[in-house]
Every structure is written in structure tokens, then in C-alpha cells.
Scaffold this motif. Structure first.
Motif, mmCIF file in Angstrom:
data_model
loop_
_atom_site.group_PDB
_atom_site.id
_atom_site.type_symbol
_atom_site.label_atom_id
_atom_site.label_comp_id
_atom_site.label_asym_id
_atom_site.label_seq_id
_atom_site.Cartn_x
_atom_site.Cartn_y
_atom_site.Cartn_z
ATOM 1 N N GLU A 51 145.412 37.649 6.924
ATOM 2 C CA GLU A 51 144.764 38.904 7.307
ATOM 3 C C GLU A 51 144.197 38.743 8.710
ATOM 4 N N GLY A 52 144.295 39.790 9.509
ATOM 5 C CA GLY A 52 143.764 39.711 10.869
ATOM 6 C C GLY A 52 144.791 39.188 11.852
ATOM 7 N N GLU A 53 144.313 38.803 13.022
ATOM 8 C CA GLU A 53 145.194 38.387 14.106
ATOM 9 C C GLU A 53 145.887 37.068 13.784
ATOM 10 N N PRO A 54 147.159 36.938 14.181
ATOM 11 C CA PRO A 54 147.852 35.662 13.975
ATOM 12 C C PRO A 54 147.285 34.575 14.876
ATOM 13 N N LEU A 55 147.321 33.344 14.392
ATOM 14 C CA LEU A 55 146.876 32.217 15.216
ATOM 15 C C LEU A 55 147.890 31.914 16.312
ATOM 16 N N PHE A 56 149.173 32.037 15.969
ATOM 17 C CA PHE A 56 150.266 31.713 16.884
ATOM 18 C C PHE A 56 151.489 32.489 16.410
ATOM 19 N N THR A 57 152.545 32.453 17.202
ATOM 20 C CA THR A 57 153.757 33.213 16.885
ATOM 21 C C THR A 57 154.609 32.455 15.865
ATOM 22 N N VAL A 58 155.056 33.169 14.843
ATOM 23 C CA VAL A 58 155.943 32.601 13.830
ATOM 24 C C VAL A 58 157.191 33.470 13.742
ATOM 25 N N ILE A 59 158.358 32.847 13.843
ATOM 26 C CA ILE A 59 159.617 33.584 13.685
ATOM 27 C C ILE A 59 160.511 32.846 12.693
ATOM 28 N N GLY A 60 161.428 33.566 12.076
ATOM 29 C CA GLY A 60 162.416 32.963 11.187
ATOM 30 C C GLY A 60 163.734 32.777 11.909
ATOM 31 N N LEU A 61 164.292 31.577 11.823
ATOM 32 C CA LEU A 61 165.587 31.316 12.450
ATOM 33 C C LEU A 61 166.364 30.272 11.626
ATOM 34 N N PRO A 62 166.727 30.629 10.392
ATOM 35 C CA PRO A 62 167.452 29.675 9.546
ATOM 36 C C PRO A 62 168.954 29.689 9.865
ATOM 37 N N ARG A 63 169.286 29.341 11.111
ATOM 38 C CA ARG A 63 170.683 29.354 11.547
ATOM 39 C C ARG A 63 171.048 27.999 12.132
ATOM 40 N N LYS A 64 172.319 27.644 12.022
ATOM 41 C CA LYS A 64 172.768 26.344 12.518
ATOM 42 C C LYS A 64 173.028 26.349 14.025
ATOM 43 N N THR A 65 172.479 27.371 14.689
ATOM 44 C CA THR A 65 172.609 27.465 16.149
ATOM 45 C C THR A 65 171.256 27.330 16.846
ATOM 46 N N ILE A 66 170.271 26.782 16.142
ATOM 47 C CA ILE A 66 168.925 26.661 16.731
ATOM 48 C C ILE A 66 168.982 25.915 18.056
ATOM 49 N N VAL A 88 170.053 18.068 3.804
ATOM 50 C CA VAL A 88 170.903 17.659 4.918
ATOM 51 C C VAL A 88 172.061 18.644 5.021
ATOM 52 N N THR A 89 172.014 19.477 6.034
ATOM 53 C CA THR A 89 173.016 20.516 6.250
ATOM 54 C C THR A 89 173.262 20.644 7.747
ATOM 55 N N ASP A 90 174.191 21.520 8.120
ATOM 56 C CA ASP A 90 174.395 21.807 9.543
ATOM 57 C C ASP A 90 173.126 22.384 10.163
ATOM 58 N N LEU A 91 172.339 23.097 9.367
ATOM 59 C CA LEU A 91 171.071 23.641 9.850
ATOM 60 C C LEU A 91 170.107 22.512 10.202
ATOM 61 N N ALA A 92 170.036 21.487 9.369
ATOM 62 C CA ALA A 92 169.178 20.328 9.663
ATOM 63 C C ALA A 92 169.658 19.612 10.925
ATOM 64 N N ARG A 93 170.961 19.464 11.060
ATOM 65 C CA ARG A 93 171.503 18.820 12.257
ATOM 66 C C ARG A 93 171.145 19.611 13.511
ATOM 67 N N SER A 94 171.194 20.928 13.410
ATOM 68 C CA SER A 94 170.854 21.777 14.549
ATOM 69 C C SER A 94 169.372 21.632 14.909
ATOM 70 N N ALA A 95 168.507 21.552 13.883
ATOM 71 C CA ALA A 95 167.071 21.379 14.129
ATOM 72 C C ALA A 95 166.782 20.037 14.795
ATOM 73 N N ILE A 96 167.558 19.020 14.440
ATOM 74 C CA ILE A 96 167.405 17.708 15.089
ATOM 75 C C ILE A 96 167.870 17.774 16.534
ATOM 76 N N MET A 97 169.017 18.388 16.767
ATOM 77 C CA MET A 97 169.553 18.472 18.130
ATOM 78 C C MET A 97 168.671 19.312 19.045
#
Length: 209
Positions: A51-66, A88-97
């Protein structure tokens, strides 16, 4: 600076760490973007509960192109925290890269120590393309004054990956804060949970310099 929080084992507290590290960095006057790369959307749920103002920006990006998109998305931010997927998926690999640093949360449990092998292997594979990629274990949900809580660092030493000194103890306040979409420091600014998170963040800053 881009920090991915990853472990292929679910239930290790990735979102709790991601949210509270982001909040601590924000309190230290950094501009922070939290990317929810978990299809379950736990960080987004946390933000929606607030509730109220956000502390910081949050977005969703569950894609293997992060790793391809993060440079554009992160413009204007000092830190990007990626709350990674639980497998362990292509999404995890993208988050590591995408990352400069991969934090691997582990609970003081033999199952967590054994499960860490897969994400360590992925990180080592990523270093073929990204030599300067750093990684470190973070002991999370440690149970105070127990032998296994003390021994987990030694158990992790076989992976040749640093274990950060700052660990996070199992405390009810983390669940209480999450239910309200808050960081622990907003519930108890001077409490032990907030201090543990701030100490961890300061150590992370030293580690990546």
C-alpha cells in the motif's frame, strides 16, 4: 551493476533476498530496478501487496532474452536485481548471462548444498563467454546456534565459489513484511533482520568492486 539471485532449488528464499537487497540499496540512495524473472511472479505479488508509494521499480520479465534486453531496460538505474526462476532453464541461463554477479542463496541443508551443483555448473559455462562474471553463495534462513548453520560454509567449499560472510537468519519478520509488500527495515528499522540485510549489501558492494 546487475545482480542475479539464482538457485535451481525452489524455496531457498530468492524473492525474500531480492526484495530486501533492493530495499536496502534504495535506502542507501541507489536507484534500483527489480526484475521478476520467475514465471511464478513472486516479486510482482510482493509489489502488488504494498500500500502506498513503491520503494523501487519492479517489472516482470520471465523471458529467455533478459541478457539481450537488460541494457536498454536498466538505463537510469544504479543496480538491477534479477529474481531468477527456480529451475535450470534457458531463462536461468539468460539471467546468468545478464549479470555481473550471481548470488546463490542456500539454506543450511544438505539438500541445498547438493542442489547448488547445477547452478554452479551453469555459471562456469557462462564464463566461457563472460570471463569477469562473479558468483557467491549467500547462506539464507540460517537457524541460529545450530551445528548445520555453522557447517554449511565448509560444505559449500567443494564448489570453489566464495561464501559471503553475511548470512540471513530465519525470522518471522521476513514473512510478516512480505505479506504487506514491505521490506524488513520498514517493519523494524533497527532490528536484527534489517541489520543482517544491510551488512550483506555492504559486503556485496565490497565484493563486486
Amino acid at each position: 551493476m546487475i545482480i542475479s539471485v539464482l538457485n535451481q532449488k525452489g524455496g531457498v528464499g530468492k524473492t525474500t533476498l531480492s526484495v530486501n537487497i533492493s530495499a536496502s540499496l534504495t535506502r542507501m540512495e541507489s536507484r534500483v530496478l527489480l526484475i521478476d524473472a520467475d514465471p511464478q511472479g513472486s516479486s510482482l505479488n510482493w509489489a502488488a501487496a504494498r500500500e502506498g508509494e513503491p520503494l523501487f521499480t519492479v517489472i516482470g520479465l520471465p523471458r529467455k532474452t533478459i541478457h539481450k534486453e537488460v541494457a536498454e531496460i536498466s538505463k537510469g538505474f544504479d543496480y538491477v536485481i534479477i529474481d531468477g526462476p527456480p529451475r535450470v532453464t534457458d531463462l536461468a541461463r539468460s539471467a546468468i548471462m545478464a549479470a555481473d554477479l550471481v548470488l546463490i542463496p542456500v539454506q543450511p541443508s544438505p539438500y541445498d548444498v547438493w542442489a547448488a551443483e547445477e547452478v554452479v555448473t551453469l555459471i562456469n559455462e557462462a564464463r566461457i563467454y563472460k570471463e569477469k562474471l562473479k558468483s557467491a553463495f549467500v547462506v539464507n534462513r540460517k537457524i541460529a546456534n545450530t551445528a548445520i548453520g555453522r557447517d554449511v560454509g565448509e560444505a559449500l567449499s567443494e564448489y570453489n565459489t566464495p561464501v559471503l560472510r553475511g548470512c540471513v537468519t530465519q525470522r518471522v519478520i521476513f514473512a510478516e513484511a512480505a505479506a504487506k509488500g514491505c521490506a524488513v527495515y520498514e517493519i523494524d528499522p533497527q532490528g536484527p533482520a534489517a541489520k543482517e540485510i544491510d551488512n550483506l549489501v555492504n559486503e556485496i558492494k565490497e565484493f563486486i568492486q
